[in-house]
Design a protein around this motif. Structure first.
Motif, PDB file in Angstrom:
ATOM      1  N   VAL A   1       0.863  -1.178   0.000  1.00  0.00           N
ATOM      2  CA  VAL A   1       0.000   0.000   0.000  1.00  0.00           C
ATOM      3  C   VAL A   1       0.898   1.226   0.000  1.00  0.00           C
ATOM      4  O   VAL A   1       1.811   1.333   0.819  1.00  0.00           O
ATOM      5  N   THR A   2       0.645   2.137  -0.936  1.00  0.00           N
ATOM      6  CA  THR A   2       1.417   3.377  -1.011  1.00  0.00           C
ATOM      7  C   THR A   2       0.464   4.561  -0.981  1.00  0.00           C
ATOM      8  O   THR A   2      -0.744   4.402  -1.141  1.00  0.00           O
TER       9      THR A   2
ATOM     10  N   GLY B   1       7.946  11.839   9.781  1.00  0.00           N
ATOM     11  CA  GLY B   1       6.741  12.525  10.238  1.00  0.00           C
ATOM     12  C   GLY B   1       5.441  11.943   9.707  1.00  0.00           C
ATOM     13  O   GLY B   1       4.371  12.293  10.199  1.00  0.00           O
ATOM     14  N   ASP B   2       5.495  11.073   8.727  1.00  0.00           N
ATOM     15  CA  ASP B   2       4.277  10.433   8.220  1.00  0.00           C
ATOM     16  C   ASP B   2       3.942   9.219   9.076  1.00  0.00           C
ATOM     17  O   ASP B   2       4.775   8.713   9.817  1.00  0.00           O
ATOM     18  N   SER B   3       2.721   8.759   8.972  1.00  0.00           N
ATOM     19  CA  SER B   3       2.298   7.608   9.758  1.00  0.00           C
ATOM     20  C   SER B   3       1.349   6.734   8.950  1.00  0.00           C
ATOM     21  O   SER B   3       0.843   7.149   7.906  1.00  0.00           O
ATOM     22  N   ILE B   4       1.128   5.533   9.439  1.00  0.00           N
ATOM     23  CA  ILE B   4       0.149   4.635   8.834  1.00  0.00           C
ATOM     24  C   ILE B   4      -0.644   3.958   9.946  1.00  0.00           C
ATOM     25  O   ILE B   4      -0.166   3.824  11.071  1.00  0.00           O
TER      26      ILE B   4
ATOM     27  N   ASP C   1     -16.550  -1.654   4.443  1.00  0.00           N
ATOM     28  CA  ASP C   1     -17.112  -2.630   5.380  1.00  0.00           C
ATOM     29  C   ASP C   1     -16.851  -2.172   6.811  1.00  0.00           C
ATOM     30  O   ASP C   1     -16.024  -1.298   7.061  1.00  0.00           O
ATOM     31  N   THR C   2     -17.533  -2.790   7.767  1.00  0.00           N
ATOM     32  CA  THR C   2     -17.418  -2.410   9.172  1.00  0.00           C
ATOM     33  C   THR C   2     -15.985  -2.568   9.674  1.00  0.00           C
ATOM     34  O   THR C   2     -15.391  -3.638   9.540  1.00  0.00           O
ATOM     35  N   ALA C   3     -15.440  -1.506  10.250  1.00  0.00           N
ATOM     36  CA  ALA C   3     -14.105  -1.576  10.865  1.00  0.00           C
ATOM     37  C   ALA C   3     -14.254  -2.279  12.208  1.00  0.00           C
ATOM     38  O   ALA C   3     -14.974  -1.805  13.088  1.00  0.00           O
ATOM     39  N   ILE C   4     -13.599  -3.439  12.363  1.00  0.00           N
ATOM     40  CA  ILE C   4     -13.707  -4.188  13.611  1.00  0.00           C
ATOM     41  C   ILE C   4     -12.478  -4.014  14.489  1.00  0.00           C
ATOM     42  O   ILE C   4     -12.500  -4.367  15.658  1.00  0.00           O
ATOM     43  N   LEU C   5     -11.398  -3.483  13.931  1.00  0.00           N
ATOM     44  CA  LEU C   5     -10.215  -3.136  14.708  1.00  0.00           C
ATOM     45  C   LEU C   5      -9.505  -2.002  13.966  1.00  0.00           C
ATOM     46  O   LEU C   5      -9.182  -2.137  12.798  1.00  0.00           O
ATOM     47  N   THR C   6      -9.334  -0.892  14.654  1.00  0.00           N
ATOM     48  CA  THR C   6      -8.658   0.264  14.060  1.00  0.00           C
ATOM     49  C   THR C   6      -7.499   0.660  14.961  1.00  0.00           C
ATOM     50  O   THR C   6      -7.701   1.034  16.106  1.00  0.00           O
ATOM     51  N   GLN C   7      -6.297   0.537  14.437  1.00  0.00           N
ATOM     52  CA  GLN C   7      -5.129   0.962  15.202  1.00  0.00           C
ATOM     53  C   GLN C   7      -4.934   2.461  15.041  1.00  0.00           C
ATOM     54  O   GLN C   7      -5.231   3.030  13.990  1.00  0.00           O
ATOM     55  N   ALA C   8      -4.414   3.068  16.082  1.00  0.00           N
ATOM     56  CA  ALA C   8      -4.060   4.479  15.990  1.00  0.00           C
ATOM     57  C   ALA C   8      -2.919   4.622  14.987  1.00  0.00           C
ATOM     58  O   ALA C   8      -2.105   3.718  14.823  1.00  0.00           O
ATOM     59  N   ALA C   9      -2.893   5.744  14.316  1.00  0.00           N
ATOM     60  CA  ALA C   9      -1.808   5.988  13.366  1.00  0.00           C
ATOM     61  C   ALA C   9      -0.494   5.997  14.109  1.00  0.00           C
ATOM     62  O   ALA C   9      -0.355   6.640  15.147  1.00  0.00           O
ATOM     63  N   GLY C  10       0.454   5.249  13.588  1.00  0.00           N
ATOM     64  CA  GLY C  10       1.764   5.181  14.221  1.00  0.00           C
ATOM     65  C   GLY C  10       2.816   5.823  13.344  1.00  0.00           C
ATOM     66  O   GLY C  10       2.929   5.490  12.171  1.00  0.00           O
ATOM     67  N   THR C  11       3.560   6.766  13.902  1.00  0.00           N
ATOM     68  CA  THR C  11       4.644   7.397  13.165  1.00  0.00           C
ATOM     69  C   THR C  11       5.862   6.499  13.242  1.00  0.00           C
ATOM     70  O   THR C  11       6.283   6.096  14.318  1.00  0.00           O
ATOM     71  N   VAL C  12       6.388   6.183  12.090  1.00  0.00           N
ATOM     72  CA  VAL C  12       7.529   5.285  12.013  1.00  0.00           C
ATOM     73  C   VAL C  12       8.754   6.105  11.659  1.00  0.00           C
ATOM     74  O   VAL C  12       8.765   6.839  10.680  1.00  0.00           O
ATOM     75  N   THR C  13       9.785   5.996  12.465  1.00  0.00           N
ATOM     76  CA  THR C  13      10.988   6.802  12.241  1.00  0.00           C
ATOM     77  C   THR C  13      12.042   6.051  11.451  1.00  0.00           C
ATOM     78  O   THR C  13      13.027   6.630  11.036  1.00  0.00           O
TER      79      THR C  13
ATOM     80  N   PRO D   1      -2.560   5.464   5.098  1.00  0.00           N
ATOM     81  CA  PRO D   1      -1.384   6.331   5.230  1.00  0.00           C
ATOM     82  C   PRO D   1      -1.821   7.738   5.661  1.00  0.00           C
ATOM     83  O   PRO D   1      -2.933   8.156   5.387  1.00  0.00           O
ATOM     84  N   SER D   2      -0.940   8.463   6.344  1.00  0.00           N
ATOM     85  CA  SER D   2      -1.293   9.819   6.780  1.00  0.00           C
ATOM     86  C   SER D   2      -1.061  10.843   5.684  1.00  0.00           C
ATOM     87  O   SER D   2      -1.481  11.986   5.794  1.00  0.00           O
ATOM     88  N   SER D   3      -0.371  10.446   4.634  1.00  0.00           N
ATOM     89  CA  SER D   3      -0.038  11.397   3.586  1.00  0.00           C
ATOM     90  C   SER D   3      -0.237  10.734   2.234  1.00  0.00           C
ATOM     91  O   SER D   3      -0.306   9.513   2.125  1.00  0.00           O
ATOM     92  N   THR D   4      -0.316  11.538   1.203  1.00  0.00           N
ATOM     93  CA  THR D   4      -0.484  11.011  -0.148  1.00  0.00           C
ATOM     94  C   THR D   4       0.847  10.668  -0.798  1.00  0.00           C
ATOM     95  O   THR D   4       0.872  10.211  -1.938  1.00  0.00           O
ATOM     96  N   SER D   5       1.951  10.840  -0.083  1.00  0.00           N
ATOM     97  CA  SER D   5       3.270  10.587  -0.670  1.00  0.00           C
ATOM     98  C   SER D   5       3.381   9.157  -1.187  1.00  0.00           C
ATOM     99  O   SER D   5       3.192   8.188  -0.453  1.00  0.00           O
ATOM    100  N   ALA D   6       3.694   9.024  -2.459  1.00  0.00           N
ATOM    101  CA  ALA D   6       3.823   7.703  -3.077  1.00  0.00           C
ATOM    102  C   ALA D   6       5.055   6.958  -2.598  1.00  0.00           C
ATOM    103  O   ALA D   6       5.191   5.761  -2.854  1.00  0.00           O
ATOM    104  N   SER D   7       5.937   7.640  -1.872  1.00  0.00           N
ATOM    105  CA  SER D   7       7.128   6.950  -1.367  1.00  0.00           C
ATOM    106  C   SER D   7       6.854   6.225  -0.049  1.00  0.00           C
ATOM    107  O   SER D   7       7.689   5.461   0.416  1.00  0.00           O
ATOM    108  N   ASN D   8       5.683   6.454   0.569  1.00  0.00           N
ATOM    109  CA  ASN D   8       5.318   5.709   1.773  1.00  0.00           C
ATOM    110  C   ASN D   8       4.836   4.326   1.360  1.00  0.00           C
ATOM    111  O   ASN D   8       3.925   4.193   0.536  1.00  0.00           O
ATOM    112  N   LYS D   9       5.424   3.278   1.929  1.00  0.00           N
ATOM    113  CA  LYS D   9       5.083   1.915   1.555  1.00  0.00           C
ATOM    114  C   LYS D   9       4.929   1.045   2.793  1.00  0.00           C
ATOM    115  O   LYS D   9       5.746   1.110   3.711  1.00  0.00           O
TER     116      LYS D   9
END
Length: 167
Positions: free
Chosen positions: A12-13, A55-58, A72-84, A148-156
């Motif tokens: 997913v990007t 600074g981006d997160s997923i 569809d119904t979200a049955i588990l939603t994790q908080a956005a996590g910023t990955v350094t 993803p928190s941003s539209t940046s195509a480099s986030n994978k």
């Protein structure tokens, strides 16, 4: 085990422009009429951020429903996590219990946990699904999405594991 992801899930990007869109990394279809009263569904997953801008997160999201999409119904939603740094994981598990025989409006309840991105030993957070109705007389889709928190195509990011057990 009803399903085990072999190899990594779909990457997913970001979209590159426009709006942030949740992407699907893994999915399992539960056949119509398989779920009976008392059936337990256990879903486990691990999502890896393989590349993320500073600074981006997923945020991983687990869905259940009849369309096989992120609506569809979200049955588990994790908080956005910023990955350094690359290759940090988010893991989670959800256990669902079917409360009636197959039909057009069957209650399913559940509970689970997840650990957001970070080093080993991160905090475990709880999750639950109050009684929610689903049509179990038609196929049901378990879908693992990533927001993803941003539209940046480099986030994978993608699923490294996605396991479904039905008993």
């Amino acid at each position: 085990i009803a399903y085990e992801l072999v190899g990594a899930g779909t990457v997913v990007t970001g979209t590159g422009s426009g709006s942030v869109v949740e992407g699907i990394t893994a999915q399992y279809v539960i056949p119509a009429n398989l779920l009976q009263a008392g059936t337990t569904i256990r879903v486990r997953y691990m999502v890896t951020a393989t590349q993320l801008n500073t600074g981006d997160s997923i945020a991983p999201k687990l869905h259940l429903g009849s369309t096989g999409t992120t609506s569809d119904t979200a049955i588990l939603t994790q908080a956005a996590g910023t990955v350094t740094t690359a290759n940090l994981n988010a893991i989670g598990e959800m256990v669902l219990v079917v409360q009636a025989a197959p039909g057009g409006s069957v209650a399913i309840v559940g509970n689970g946990w997840y650990v957001n991105y970070g080093a080993t030993g991160g905090s475990v957070l709880s999750n639950y699904l109050n009684s929610t109705t689903f049509a179990t007389n038609a196929p049901l889709y378990l879908t693992l999405g990533i927001v993803p928190s941003s539209t940046s195509a480099s986030n994978k990011s993608n699923a490294q594991t996605f396991e479904v057990t039905i008993s």
